[in-house]
Design a protein around this motif. Structure first.
Motif, PDB file in Angstrom:
ATOM      1  N   ALA A  39       0.821  -1.211   0.000  1.00  0.00           N
ATOM      2  CA  ALA A  39       0.000   0.000   0.000  1.00  0.00           C
ATOM      3  C   ALA A  39       0.857   1.263   0.000  1.00  0.00           C
ATOM      4  O   ALA A  39       0.507   2.270  -0.640  1.00  0.00           O
ATOM      5  CB  ALA A  39      -0.934  -0.016   1.210  1.00  0.00           C
ATOM      6  N   GLU A  40       1.991   1.249   0.676  1.00  0.00           N
ATOM      7  CA  GLU A  40       2.855   2.426   0.719  1.00  0.00           C
ATOM      8  C   GLU A  40       3.491   2.702  -0.647  1.00  0.00           C
ATOM      9  O   GLU A  40       3.604   3.859  -1.065  1.00  0.00           O
ATOM     10  CB  GLU A  40       3.943   2.228   1.773  1.00  0.00           C
ATOM     11  N   ILE A  41       3.877   1.631  -1.348  1.00  0.00           N
ATOM     12  CA  ILE A  41       4.428   1.795  -2.700  1.00  0.00           C
ATOM     13  C   ILE A  41       3.362   2.363  -3.625  1.00  0.00           C
ATOM     14  O   ILE A  41       3.635   3.249  -4.452  1.00  0.00           O
ATOM     15  CB  ILE A  41       4.959   0.447  -3.235  1.00  0.00           C
ATOM     16  N   GLN A  42       2.136   1.868  -3.489  1.00  0.00           N
ATOM     17  CA  GLN A  42       1.041   2.369  -4.314  1.00  0.00           C
ATOM     18  C   GLN A  42       0.806   3.858  -4.062  1.00  0.00           C
ATOM     19  O   GLN A  42       0.547   4.635  -4.990  1.00  0.00           O
ATOM     20  CB  GLN A  42      -0.227   1.565  -4.043  1.00  0.00           C
ATOM     21  N   LEU A  43       0.888   4.280  -2.783  1.00  0.00           N
ATOM     22  CA  LEU A  43       0.730   5.690  -2.453  1.00  0.00           C
ATOM     23  C   LEU A  43       1.850   6.535  -3.066  1.00  0.00           C
ATOM     24  O   LEU A  43       1.610   7.651  -3.557  1.00  0.00           O
ATOM     25  CB  LEU A  43       0.714   5.872  -0.935  1.00  0.00           C
ATOM     26  N   GLU A  44       3.072   5.998  -3.067  1.00  0.00           N
ATOM     27  CA  GLU A  44       4.192   6.726  -3.665  1.00  0.00           C
ATOM     28  C   GLU A  44       4.008   6.873  -5.175  1.00  0.00           C
ATOM     29  O   GLU A  44       4.332   7.916  -5.747  1.00  0.00           O
ATOM     30  CB  GLU A  44       5.514   6.012  -3.352  1.00  0.00           C
ATOM     31  N   ILE A  45       3.513   5.805  -5.823  1.00  0.00           N
ATOM     32  CA  ILE A  45       3.252   5.881  -7.261  1.00  0.00           C
ATOM     33  C   ILE A  45       2.170   6.921  -7.541  1.00  0.00           C
ATOM     34  O   ILE A  45       2.289   7.744  -8.466  1.00  0.00           O
ATOM     35  CB  ILE A  45       2.851   4.502  -7.815  1.00  0.00           C
ATOM     36  N   ASP A  46       1.106   6.909  -6.734  1.00  0.00           N
ATOM     37  CA  ASP A  46       0.036   7.904  -6.901  1.00  0.00           C
ATOM     38  C   ASP A  46       0.575   9.315  -6.708  1.00  0.00           C
ATOM     39  O   ASP A  46       0.237  10.241  -7.469  1.00  0.00           O
ATOM     40  CB  ASP A  46      -1.095   7.642  -5.905  1.00  0.00           C
ATOM     41  N   GLN A  47       1.404   9.504  -5.696  1.00  0.00           N
ATOM     42  CA  GLN A  47       1.961  10.821  -5.421  1.00  0.00           C
ATOM     43  C   GLN A  47       2.831  11.307  -6.576  1.00  0.00           C
ATOM     44  O   GLN A  47       2.779  12.480  -6.971  1.00  0.00           O
ATOM     45  CB  GLN A  47       2.784  10.775  -4.134  1.00  0.00           C
ATOM     46  N   LEU A  48       3.626  10.397  -7.151  1.00  0.00           N
ATOM     47  CA  LEU A  48       4.471  10.748  -8.295  1.00  0.00           C
ATOM     48  C   LEU A  48       3.623  11.239  -9.454  1.00  0.00           C
ATOM     49  O   LEU A  48       3.907  12.299 -10.058  1.00  0.00           O
ATOM     50  CB  LEU A  48       5.318   9.543  -8.710  1.00  0.00           C
ATOM     51  N   PHE A  49       2.570  10.501  -9.779  1.00  0.00           N
ATOM     52  CA  PHE A  49       1.742  10.878 -10.923  1.00  0.00           C
ATOM     53  C   PHE A  49       0.924  12.127 -10.619  1.00  0.00           C
ATOM     54  O   PHE A  49       0.671  12.938 -11.513  1.00  0.00           O
ATOM     55  CB  PHE A  49       0.854   9.710 -11.343  1.00  0.00           C
ATOM     56  N   ASN A  50       0.507  12.310  -9.392  1.00  0.00           N
ATOM     57  CA  ASN A  50      -0.206  13.539  -9.023  1.00  0.00           C
ATOM     58  C   ASN A  50       0.695  14.754  -9.194  1.00  0.00           C
ATOM     59  O   ASN A  50       0.264  15.819  -9.667  1.00  0.00           O
ATOM     60  CB  ASN A  50      -0.715  13.448  -7.586  1.00  0.00           C
ATOM     61  N   ASN A  51       1.960  14.620  -8.803  1.00  0.00           N
ATOM     62  CA  ASN A  51       2.915  15.723  -8.961  1.00  0.00           C
ATOM     63  C   ASN A  51       3.140  16.055 -10.432  1.00  0.00           C
ATOM     64  O   ASN A  51       3.243  17.225 -10.813  1.00  0.00           O
ATOM     65  CB  ASN A  51       4.248  15.376  -8.294  1.00  0.00           C
ATOM     66  N   LEU A  52       3.224  15.021 -11.258  1.00  0.00           N
ATOM     67  CA  LEU A  52       3.418  15.241 -12.684  1.00  0.00           C
ATOM     68  C   LEU A  52       2.197  15.908 -13.310  1.00  0.00           C
ATOM     69  O   LEU A  52       2.320  16.867 -14.080  1.00  0.00           O
ATOM     70  CB  LEU A  52       3.706  13.905 -13.393  1.00  0.00           C
ATOM     71  N   ALA A  87       0.013  17.706 -11.900  1.00  0.00           N
ATOM     72  CA  ALA A  87      -0.189  19.054 -11.380  1.00  0.00           C
ATOM     73  C   ALA A  87       0.813  20.054 -11.956  1.00  0.00           C
ATOM     74  O   ALA A  87       0.648  21.264 -11.781  1.00  0.00           O
ATOM     75  CB  ALA A  87      -0.073  19.032  -9.852  1.00  0.00           C
ATOM     76  N   SER A  88       1.835  19.567 -12.628  1.00  0.00           N
ATOM     77  CA  SER A  88       2.857  20.452 -13.185  1.00  0.00           C
ATOM     78  C   SER A  88       2.370  21.075 -14.487  1.00  0.00           C
ATOM     79  O   SER A  88       1.343  20.690 -15.046  1.00  0.00           O
ATOM     80  CB  SER A  88       4.153  19.679 -13.431  1.00  0.00           C
ATOM     81  N   SER A  89       3.145  22.030 -14.977  1.00  0.00           N
ATOM     82  CA  SER A  89       2.793  22.695 -16.244  1.00  0.00           C
ATOM     83  C   SER A  89       3.345  21.958 -17.455  1.00  0.00           C
ATOM     84  O   SER A  89       3.198  22.432 -18.588  1.00  0.00           O
ATOM     85  CB  SER A  89       3.348  24.131 -16.234  1.00  0.00           C
ATOM     86  N   LYS A  96       1.253  12.229 -20.739  1.00  0.00           N
ATOM     87  CA  LYS A  96       1.426  12.917 -22.024  1.00  0.00           C
ATOM     88  C   LYS A  96       1.834  14.357 -21.768  1.00  0.00           C
ATOM     89  O   LYS A  96       1.191  15.068 -20.990  1.00  0.00           O
ATOM     90  CB  LYS A  96       0.139  12.874 -22.841  1.00  0.00           C
ATOM     91  N   SER A  97       2.910  14.782 -22.430  1.00  0.00           N
ATOM     92  CA  SER A  97       3.405  16.144 -22.217  1.00  0.00           C
ATOM     93  C   SER A  97       2.512  17.162 -22.908  1.00  0.00           C
ATOM     94  O   SER A  97       1.728  16.838 -23.807  1.00  0.00           O
ATOM     95  CB  SER A  97       4.837  16.272 -22.738  1.00  0.00           C
ATOM     96  N   MET A 151      10.810  21.316 -20.711  1.00  0.00           N
ATOM     97  CA  MET A 151       9.849  20.289 -20.291  1.00  0.00           C
ATOM     98  C   MET A 151      10.575  19.018 -19.855  1.00  0.00           C
ATOM     99  O   MET A 151      10.251  18.431 -18.812  1.00  0.00           O
ATOM    100  CB  MET A 151       8.881  19.984 -21.433  1.00  0.00           C
ATOM    101  N   MET A 152      11.551  18.596 -20.616  1.00  0.00           N
ATOM    102  CA  MET A 152      12.292  17.392 -20.276  1.00  0.00           C
ATOM    103  C   MET A 152      12.977  17.541 -18.914  1.00  0.00           C
ATOM    104  O   MET A 152      12.897  16.654 -18.056  1.00  0.00           O
ATOM    105  CB  MET A 152      13.345  17.092 -21.352  1.00  0.00           C
TER     106      MET A 152
END
Length: 523
Positions: A311-324, A326-328, A400-401, A413-414
């Motif tokens: 569950a902790e790994i899943q939360l880290e994966i979710d957090q990574l994608f949420n950060n991405l 939320a970015s520009s 997707k960028s 962006m990269m």
């Protein structure tokens, strides 16, 4: 169009480059022969000049053979190198011939050759050494194509220098022996002077084609192409009005160059590296016209095994994608995660993600096998299983960028996406095929300035050692800086950008700039 289209289309242009070089080599031979066609049938140097061009050609062969033997990869851009080496080789040849002519006839051939190389060797050594150092500096660049080009060219510069000294030098010895023996330039038969043949009543054809004698002065051997610059340029440049016009024009040109250099952009348009009739040019222009530059699908690759069921790994994966998301840099809500699809699959069956490894892996395998063909093909390619499919060795997911209009924005962006990914504690990195090109957008300027800087420092140090006049060295370096600034500036006006391809042309230009400035300063 596939990922290999760029390589295929680049290779397709190699044949035309070969034919162009053959034409260039022929033109150089003809040009060298015409420029050195002065003198009589004894003192002419038509065949000798061809030996100088041949020495440069052999240097190219030495570079190709030696580098290939050492395992240096041959890339298409190396095909530009022969043009530079021909220029350097012919330039050195003209310098040696000019020295041979200027020292005048001596009591012996040995003395004549000794004085010739005493006069010419410093000039060709300065240019060859500084060219070599410039290309060695270029070989430190992070771009493999530029690095391989500089290695091939550096070896060719060394070979060209040695060939001009020992191969062309040997040919010059034979030429000198023939001239001192009063032998015909083509038949090698002993001939008499024109006055002697007229006195003896020889046939007009024999007088016209078979007379000759060693030159009695340096100017006697000049062709019209050598006489005009020597006589006209000094008269032209001595006028105070001309000097003022030249200085004003030069600084005006420098000002235009500075303006262009400050506005020069970085990037690479793929259409510029293919032949005009290449289908890649048509594809690129059509794609950009109707679909813009488009956003790239960015892979998030988990390169090591992780506990996806935790569950902790899943939360880290979710957090990574949420950060991405939320970015520009990334389109919001556009993501492809096999883990999410797997969770949705289980939710439809009123199940949750298993927390035990064996059950998680078994259910995931079942999910992929029961998926439709499209999902099965997609997710099965995104997961690397162990040999018996009992564990996950690696996997990838996607975002997707955003769509960008300039290569500078793509490079930013990269870097932005990589920065977000690097902050995650997971063993993950971001990748897309386009990053190959974005890499150069963010580092080509530093590499180019480093190469140019090393070349200028090398010219200054070598010049201090070999040109015994410090002010001349300062003028040479300042002139080189101005020329390079103008080159950067006019790239902007020519609608060119700074990239790995134009960087190679800049390195080439450094070589020609060093040659011209050093020869004038040494003289």
């Amino acid at each position: 169009v596939s990922t290999q289209s760029i390589n295929w289309e680049s290779d397709a242009g190699t044949g035309s480059d070969s034919s162009t070089f053959a034409i260039t080599f022929t033109i150089m031979c003809v040009y060298a022969s015409i420029v050195n066609s002065g003198g009589n049938w004894v003192s002419r140097k038509d065949l000798l000049t061809n030996a100088g061009v041949l020495a440069a050609l052999m240097s190219i062969g030495v570079s190709f053979g030696l580098c290939s033997l050492c395992g240096v990869p041959f890339v298409n851009i190396v095909g530009v190198m022969p043009y530079l080496i021909l220029g350097i080789g012919v330039d050195d040849m003209f310098l040696i011939l000019s020295a041979w002519k200027d020292v005048g006839m001596q009591p012996t051939v040995e003395q004549h050759i000794g004085l010739t190389f005493r006069k010419a060797s410093t000039g060709i050594t300065i240019t060859s050494l500084t060219d070599l150092i410039a290309f060695l500096a270029g070989a430190t660049t992070p771009f493999p194509s530029v690095r391989y080009f500089c290695i091939y060219t550096g070896v060719a510069v060394c070979a060209c220098y040695l060939n001009q000294l020992f191969f062309f030098g040997a040919c010059l010895v034979l030429h000198s022996k023939r001239v001192y023996a009063k032998r015909h330039a083509f038949t090698c038969q002993v001939v008499e002077s024109k006055d002697k043949m007229i006195e003896d009543g020889r046939h007009p054809c024999a007088i016209g084609w078979c007379n000759g004698s060693p030159p009695d002065s340096p100017e006697a051997d000049d062709s019209i192409f050598e006489k005009l610059p020597r006589r006209c340029l000094p008269l032209f440049l001595r006028h105070i009005a001309i000097k003022i016009i030249i200085i004003i024009s030069f600084f005006a040109l420098l000002g235009v160059g500075i303006y262009g250099a400050t506005n020069l952009k970085e990037g690479l348009e793929l259409a510029y590296i293919f032949a005009p009739d290449s289908y890649m040019v048509k594809y690129t222009s059509t794609s950009q016209k109707y679909f813009g530059r488009g956003g790239a699908m960015i892979q998030l690759v988990f390169e090591k095994p992780i506990d996806y069921w935790d569950a902790e790994i899943q939360l880290e994966i979710d957090q990574l994608f949420n950060n991405l998301l939320a970015s520009s840099f990334v389109l919001e809500n556009v993501k492809i995660l096999w883990l999410d699809e797997f969770q949705n699959f289980l939710r439809h069956q009123n199940q949750t993600l298993p927390t035990a490894k064996d059950i998680f892996v078994a259910e995931l395998d079942k999910f992929i096998k029961w998926s439709n063909d499209v999902l099965k093909m997609t997710f099965d390619a995104d997961i690397v299983w162990s040999e018996n499919r009992s564990s996950i060795l690696s996997s990838r997911m996607y975002v997707k960028s955003m769509q960008y209009n300039t290569s500078t924005e793509e490079g930013d962006m990269m870097l932005g996406i990589r920065d977000i990914v690097d902050k995650s504690s997971l063993p993950v990195f971001a990748y897309t095929a386009a990053f190959i090109y974005y890499e150069q957008y963010v580092s080509v300027l530093g590499s180019t300035l480093q190469t140019v800087g090393i070349a200028l420092i090398a010219m200054f140090i070598v010049g201090l050692i070999m040109i015994p006049h410090p002010f001349s060295i300062v003028f040479v370096v300042v002139t080189m800086v101005m020329i390079i600034v103008d080159l950067f500036g006019f790239m902007y006006f020519w609608d060119l950008t700074l990239n790995s391809v134009t960087m190679i042309e800049i390195v080439l230009s450094i070589g020609f700039t060093v040659d011209a400035c050093a020869h004038v300063a040494h003289s």
